[in-house]
Design a protein around this motif. Structure first.
Motif, mmCIF file in Angstrom:
data_model
loop_
_atom_site.group_PDB
_atom_site.id
_atom_site.type_symbol
_atom_site.label_atom_id
_atom_site.label_comp_id
_atom_site.label_asym_id
_atom_site.label_seq_id
_atom_site.Cartn_x
_atom_site.Cartn_y
_atom_site.Cartn_z
ATOM 1 N N PRO A 1 -1.135 12.844 6.176
ATOM 2 C CA PRO A 1 -1.504 11.599 5.500
ATOM 3 C C PRO A 1 -0.886 10.343 6.124
ATOM 4 O O PRO A 1 -1.519 9.275 6.144
ATOM 5 C CB PRO A 1 -0.987 11.797 4.063
ATOM 6 C CG PRO A 1 -0.971 13.272 3.874
ATOM 7 C CD PRO A 1 -0.659 13.870 5.223
ATOM 8 N N VAL B 1 -3.762 6.921 -5.729
ATOM 9 C CA VAL B 1 -3.598 6.391 -4.372
ATOM 10 C C VAL B 1 -4.646 6.989 -3.435
ATOM 11 O O VAL B 1 -5.227 6.302 -2.605
ATOM 12 C CB VAL B 1 -2.166 6.662 -3.852
ATOM 13 C CG1 VAL B 1 -2.065 6.345 -2.368
ATOM 14 C CG2 VAL B 1 -1.146 5.845 -4.635
ATOM 15 N N GLU B 2 -4.922 8.287 -3.582
ATOM 16 C CA GLU B 2 -5.938 8.935 -2.761
ATOM 17 C C GLU B 2 -7.319 8.348 -3.024
ATOM 18 O O GLU B 2 -8.123 8.169 -2.102
ATOM 19 C CB GLU B 2 -5.955 10.445 -3.033
ATOM 20 C CG GLU B 2 -4.747 11.184 -2.480
ATOM 21 C CD GLU B 2 -4.733 12.653 -2.877
ATOM 22 O OE1 GLU B 2 -5.714 13.107 -3.531
ATOM 23 O OE2 GLU B 2 -3.755 13.348 -2.551
ATOM 24 N N LYS C 1 0.845 -1.191 0.000
ATOM 25 C CA LYS C 1 0.000 0.000 0.000
ATOM 26 C C LYS C 1 0.881 1.242 0.000
ATOM 27 O O LYS C 1 2.023 1.199 0.461
ATOM 28 C CB LYS C 1 -0.899 0.005 1.239
ATOM 29 C CG LYS C 1 -2.053 -0.958 1.181
ATOM 30 C CD LYS C 1 -2.875 -0.905 2.468
ATOM 31 C CE LYS C 1 -3.435 0.477 2.731
ATOM 32 N NZ LYS C 1 -4.293 0.530 3.938
ATOM 33 N N VAL D 1 1.212 5.708 0.469
ATOM 34 C CA VAL D 1 0.688 6.931 1.076
ATOM 35 C C VAL D 1 1.272 8.120 0.330
ATOM 36 O O VAL D 1 2.480 8.159 0.072
ATOM 37 C CB VAL D 1 1.005 7.004 2.592
ATOM 38 C CG1 VAL D 1 2.493 6.922 2.858
ATOM 39 C CG2 VAL D 1 0.424 8.275 3.213
ATOM 40 N N ALA E 1 1.013 1.342 5.089
ATOM 41 C CA ALA E 1 1.656 1.639 3.798
ATOM 42 C C ALA E 1 3.154 1.391 3.879
ATOM 43 O O ALA E 1 3.799 1.683 4.885
ATOM 44 C CB ALA E 1 1.389 3.087 3.399
ATOM 45 N N LYS F 1 -6.797 5.317 6.456
ATOM 46 C CA LYS F 1 -6.885 4.648 5.147
ATOM 47 C C LYS F 1 -5.517 4.285 4.579
ATOM 48 O O LYS F 1 -5.412 3.428 3.703
ATOM 49 C CB LYS F 1 -7.656 5.509 4.156
ATOM 50 C CG LYS F 1 -7.002 6.824 3.772
ATOM 51 C CD LYS F 1 -7.899 7.573 2.775
ATOM 52 C CE LYS F 1 -7.291 8.893 2.334
ATOM 53 N NZ LYS F 1 -8.165 9.577 1.333
ATOM 54 N N TYR F 2 -4.449 4.935 5.073
ATOM 55 C CA TYR F 2 -3.107 4.615 4.590
ATOM 56 C C TYR F 2 -2.322 3.749 5.579
ATOM 57 O O TYR F 2 -1.122 3.526 5.400
ATOM 58 C CB TYR F 2 -2.324 5.897 4.309
ATOM 59 C CG TYR F 2 -2.956 6.800 3.272
ATOM 60 C CD1 TYR F 2 -3.280 6.329 2.007
ATOM 61 C CD2 TYR F 2 -3.232 8.134 3.571
ATOM 62 C CE1 TYR F 2 -3.863 7.155 1.051
ATOM 63 C CE2 TYR F 2 -3.810 8.972 2.626
ATOM 64 C CZ TYR F 2 -4.125 8.475 1.379
ATOM 65 O OH TYR F 2 -4.697 9.299 0.434
ATOM 66 N N PRO G 1 -6.988 3.848 -1.783
ATOM 67 C CA PRO G 1 -5.862 3.627 -0.872
ATOM 68 C C PRO G 1 -5.578 2.164 -0.534
ATOM 69 O O PRO G 1 -4.480 1.855 -0.066
ATOM 70 C CB PRO G 1 -6.266 4.411 0.387
ATOM 71 C CG PRO G 1 -7.752 4.521 0.306
ATOM 72 C CD PRO G 1 -8.077 4.610 -1.147
#
Length: 199
Positions: free
Chosen positions: A60, A134-135, A12, A14, A69, A65-66, A138
């Motif tokens: 972030p 990515v945004e 993942k 960020v 990562a 949600k990240y 995510p």
């Protein structure tokens, strides 16, 4: 001990937007008072992430949600400023395994490669598109493929750039120079013994 061959990093991502993010922002100077690099993760982007009272600024890096990562997507000229090795050390020890950006300060780039953490470059347009993707999704993993020289996000494939010497060192497991020395003690001793000026 064999040095890991780093051919691909998948995880993942960020987004950490902004140009000219310098090493003092990555790891503030007050966190450099350490004997080892072990605890540097806690200082990574500290002043960007937290208020003086320790409350979150909503960076972030700390967004749910990240969470988890392992790939950081950054802006142009990332890692500029001082040459402190602590900056990539803090990122690596936080759990990141690769950085995707537009361009990197030379010393930051070299220090990152020496940790087995590839820094790969996309065009500004592709980098901005990847940040947006990515945004929007995510949970979708990013695949940084050093052999194919691509960064993949779902169906999107971006052509990445990285100096061949650094890329080949990672792919062939030659990025840890100290590890290589430690693994080749016998060969070093034999070479030293063959030199008349080494006693």
């Amino acid at each position: 001990m064999a040095i890991e061959k780093i051919k691909q990093v998948v995880g993942k991502a960020v987004p950490v937007p902004g140009a000219d993010v310098d090493t003092d922002r990555i790891i503030p100077a007050r966190f450099l008072k350490c004997v080892t690099f072990d605890d540097l993760a806690e200082g990574m982007f500290y002043d960007e992430r937290f208020e003086q009272d320790g409350s979150s600024k909503g960076h972030p890096i700390d967004a749910e949600k990240y969470k988890g990562a392992s790939v950081m997507v950054v802006g142009p000229n990332f890692g500029c400023g001082s040459s402190r090795e602590h900056a990539p050390q803090s990122i690596r020890r936080f759990g990141f395994r690769a950085i995707v950006g537009v361009s990197f300060a030379e010393i930051f780039f070299g220090n990152s490669v020496n940790l087995g953490m590839p820094c790969v470059s996309l065009s500004l347009e592709d980098n901005e598109k990847l940040m947006q993707l990515v945004e929007q999704a995510p949970d979708q993993e990013v695949a940084v493929d050093l052999e194919a020289k691509t960064v993949r996000f779902g169906e999107e494939v971006f052509v990445m750039d990285m100096p061949d010497g650094a890329r080949e060192a990672l792919v062939n497991g030659k990025w840890d120079t100290i590890g290589e020395l430690a693994d080749n003690g016998e060969a070093i001793a034999q070479t030293a013994a063959s030199l008349p000026y080494v006693k």
